[in-house]
Design an enzyme around this catalytic site. Structure first.
Site, PDB file in Angstrom:
ATOM      1  N   GLU A  98       1.483  10.441   4.865  1.00 37.68           N
ATOM      2  CA  GLU A  98       2.690  10.292   5.677  1.00 37.68           C
ATOM      3  C   GLU A  98       2.611   8.883   6.245  1.00 37.68           C
ATOM      4  OE1 GLU A  98       6.309  11.755   7.261  1.00 37.68           O
ATOM      5  OE2 GLU A  98       4.971  12.603   5.770  1.00 37.68           O
ATOM      6  N   ASP A 126       6.942   8.871  19.666  1.00 31.72           N
ATOM      7  CA  ASP A 126       5.515   8.558  19.633  1.00 31.72           C
ATOM      8  C   ASP A 126       4.964   8.202  21.001  1.00 31.72           C
ATOM      9  OD1 ASP A 126       4.872   8.820  16.809  1.00 31.72           O
ATOM     10  OD2 ASP A 126       6.281   7.176  16.523  1.00 31.72           O
TER      11      ASP A 126
END
Length: 270
Positions: A49, A60
């Site tokens: 990924e 994030d």
């Protein structure tokens, strides 16, 4: 049969789950990023990924945000990312490669143009971190046209209609969140509700892969035992890069150790 299906079919008879590392392309440099990815694949990673660096990665936490900054400092851009991806695919023909990115990058490049470019490179799946499934029609349309598998995130508290839509439209795998919030390192073992896992399994044969806070081998073993097909681990890798990016040899040794130990943890011990 797509590469994710082939991977899971290969692993199931051996009672293994899949280990998919997440790496931001260009972190800590373009050359070192490639070396890290190759070391992961050669020492246990079943798939990849890969993150396209973005200036405001809202999903994030601090560790991945720093990874994005290091990548930008290495003068990475989208075209250089495509070059790295082409090199990875040329060297590793069978491994599933997914992209994780933000919708604005695709808009700026052109939606159809972006998916077509990814298809030509050999990308398997695309997960757009800031795209709810309810607003995904146009992206799904061009993904299907260009033979790219759309992937969607399923939070642990997802409502019934959202679960159903995700089961229908997430094709490469379904990204199960360990928890709500942003990415980061965790020591707790957090498994999505068993009711959610069972509901998804009744609705689809698409593999369930868990991410967010998967940081240690003991967590991985419990996750695989719960019936989830595999794990995505990113923040712990980005933290290694943060700690050792000024010592290439040490960094690669740490990456190799992590990859081997995380892959070993996906083997079900009864």
């Amino acid at each position: 049969m797509n590469r994710y299906q082939k991977l899971c079919k290969k692993l199931i008879p051996f009672k293994k789950g899949c280990f998919i590392p997440f790496v931001v392309l260009g972190d800590p440099s373009i050359d070192m990023s490639l070396k890290i990815i190759n070391a992961l694949i050669e020492n246990g990673a079943d798939g990849l990924e890969l993150g396209i660096p973005f200036s405001d990665p809202i999903a994030d936490g601090e560790i991945i945000q720093k990874a994005n900054l290091r990548a930008f400092n290495s003068k990475i851009n989208l075209h250089k990312c495509f070059d790295i991806l082409s090199e990875i695919r040329e060297k590793h023909q069978t491994i599933p490669i997914g992209l994780l990115l933000y919708s604005n990058l695709i808009f700026k490049f052109g939606i159809n143009k972006f998916y077509l470019k990814c298809y030509k490179i050999g990308i398997d799946s695309i997960l757009i971190a800031d795209l709810p499934i309810e607003e995904s029609y146009v992206f799904r349309k061009y993904a299907v046209i260009n033979n790219i598998l759309p992937v969607f995130i399923c939070p642990p508290d997802a409502k019934k209609n959202v679960i159903k839509n995700i089961a229908i439209h997430s094709q490469g795998y379904i990204y199960l969140l360990s928890r709500s919030g942003v990415t980061g390192i965790n020591q707790e073992i957090m498994i999505p509700p068993l009711s959610l896992i069972n509901k998804l399994k009744k609705l689809t044969k698409t593999p369930l892969i868990q991410g967010f806070g998967v940081s240690y081998p003991y967590q991985i073993q419990k996750i695989i035992l719960s019936g989830i097909s595999g794990v995505i681990c990113g923040s712990i890798i980005a933290k290694l890069i943060e700690n050792y990016f000024q010592d290439d040899d040490k960094l690669i040794k740490e990456i190799i150790f992590l990859s081997k130990s995380f892959k070993k943890a996906t083997i079900i011990i009864e």
